[in-house]
Design a protein around this motif. Structure first.
Motif, PDB file in Angstrom:
ATOM      1  N   ASP A 157       0.842  -1.182   0.000  1.00  0.00           N
ATOM      2  CA  ASP A 157       0.000   0.000   0.000  1.00  0.00           C
ATOM      3  C   ASP A 157       0.887   1.245   0.000  1.00  0.00           C
ATOM      4  OD1 ASP A 157      -1.741   2.111   0.582  1.00  0.00           O
ATOM      5  OD2 ASP A 157      -3.011   0.836   1.830  1.00  0.00           O
ATOM      6  N   GLU A 158       0.648   2.139  -0.951  1.00  0.00           N
ATOM      7  CA  GLU A 158       1.461   3.359  -1.066  1.00  0.00           C
ATOM      8  C   GLU A 158       1.349   4.236   0.178  1.00  0.00           C
ATOM      9  OE1 GLU A 158       0.297   5.482  -4.560  1.00  0.00           O
ATOM     10  OE2 GLU A 158       0.505   3.720  -5.839  1.00  0.00           O
ATOM     11  N   ILE A 159       0.166   4.323   0.749  1.00  0.00           N
ATOM     12  CA  ILE A 159      -0.041   5.172   1.926  1.00  0.00           C
ATOM     13  C   ILE A 159       0.717   4.623   3.122  1.00  0.00           C
ATOM     14  CG2 ILE A 159      -1.764   6.047   3.551  1.00  0.00           C
ATOM     15  CD1 ILE A 159      -3.748   6.050   1.160  1.00  0.00           C
ATOM     16  N   VAL A 160       0.625   3.315   3.319  1.00  0.00           N
ATOM     17  CA  VAL A 160       1.339   2.688   4.435  1.00  0.00           C
ATOM     18  C   VAL A 160       2.843   2.852   4.251  1.00  0.00           C
ATOM     19  CG1 VAL A 160       1.803   0.497   5.625  1.00  0.00           C
ATOM     20  CG2 VAL A 160      -0.529   1.052   4.904  1.00  0.00           C
ATOM     21  N   GLU A 161       3.318   2.673   3.049  1.00  0.00           N
ATOM     22  CA  GLU A 161       4.749   2.851   2.774  1.00  0.00           C
ATOM     23  C   GLU A 161       5.190   4.282   3.067  1.00  0.00           C
ATOM     24  OE1 GLU A 161       7.007   0.502   2.004  1.00  0.00           O
ATOM     25  OE2 GLU A 161       5.355  -0.930   2.267  1.00  0.00           O
ATOM     26  N   GLU A 162       4.356   5.258   2.707  1.00  0.00           N
ATOM     27  CA  GLU A 162       4.689   6.659   2.967  1.00  0.00           C
ATOM     28  C   GLU A 162       4.736   6.931   4.475  1.00  0.00           C
ATOM     29  OE1 GLU A 162       3.216  11.193   1.898  1.00  0.00           O
ATOM     30  OE2 GLU A 162       2.004   9.488   1.235  1.00  0.00           O
ATOM     31  N   ILE A 163       3.776   6.368   5.211  1.00  0.00           N
ATOM     32  CA  ILE A 163       3.774   6.536   6.671  1.00  0.00           C
ATOM     33  C   ILE A 163       5.032   5.944   7.275  1.00  0.00           C
ATOM     34  CG2 ILE A 163       2.626   5.791   8.797  1.00  0.00           C
ATOM     35  CD1 ILE A 163      -0.046   6.058   7.215  1.00  0.00           C
ATOM     36  N   HIS A 164       5.426   4.765   6.835  1.00  0.00           N
ATOM     37  CA  HIS A 164       6.650   4.130   7.337  1.00  0.00           C
ATOM     38  C   HIS A 164       7.883   4.985   7.025  1.00  0.00           C
ATOM     39  CE1 HIS A 164       4.883  -0.224   7.571  1.00  0.00           C
ATOM     40  NE2 HIS A 164       4.237   0.645   8.319  1.00  0.00           N
ATOM     41  N   ARG A 165       7.918   5.553   5.831  1.00  0.00           N
ATOM     42  CA  ARG A 165       9.050   6.389   5.440  1.00  0.00           C
ATOM     43  C   ARG A 165       9.126   7.644   6.314  1.00  0.00           C
ATOM     44  NH1 ARG A 165       9.221  10.784   2.779  1.00  0.00           N
ATOM     45  NH2 ARG A 165       7.135  10.589   1.895  1.00  0.00           N
ATOM     46  N   ILE A 166       7.978   8.299   6.512  1.00  0.00           N
ATOM     47  CA  ILE A 166       7.943   9.513   7.316  1.00  0.00           C
ATOM     48  C   ILE A 166       8.334   9.204   8.761  1.00  0.00           C
ATOM     49  CG2 ILE A 166       6.378  11.252   8.300  1.00  0.00           C
ATOM     50  CD1 ILE A 166       4.857  11.117   5.583  1.00  0.00           C
TER      51      ILE A 166
END
Length: 75
Positions: free
Chosen positions: A4-13
């Motif tokens: 999931d792109e959103i989950v990946e972005e949250i993990h990155r942030i």
């Protein structure tokens, strides 16, 4: 596997935020407290009020002289 792109972005942030404090939990906690204080929102306590018990504890709630123990069934 689906990512999931959103989950990946949250993990990155989250990882970037943690890295900015050298993964020091005390420093991260202090920063979050600072942000909370500066945020201007009201912080409420969700702890139990003293004198009240849970519904299923079987104990009488301290609500006055008319309180009765409702944990026993009458037959």
């Amino acid at each position: 596997m689906y990512q999931d792109e959103i989950v990946e972005e949250i993990h990155r942030i989250r990882e970037e935020y943690s890295c900015s404090f050298n993964h020091d939990l005390k420093a991260i906690f202090a920063d979050l407290q600072k942000q909370q204080a500066e945020g201007g929102r009201e912080v409420v306590s969700l702890s139990r009020k003293p004198g009240l018990t849970t519904r299923w504890s079987g104990r009488v709630r301290e609500i006055g002289e008319d309180a009765k123990d409702t944990s026993r069934r009458s037959t």
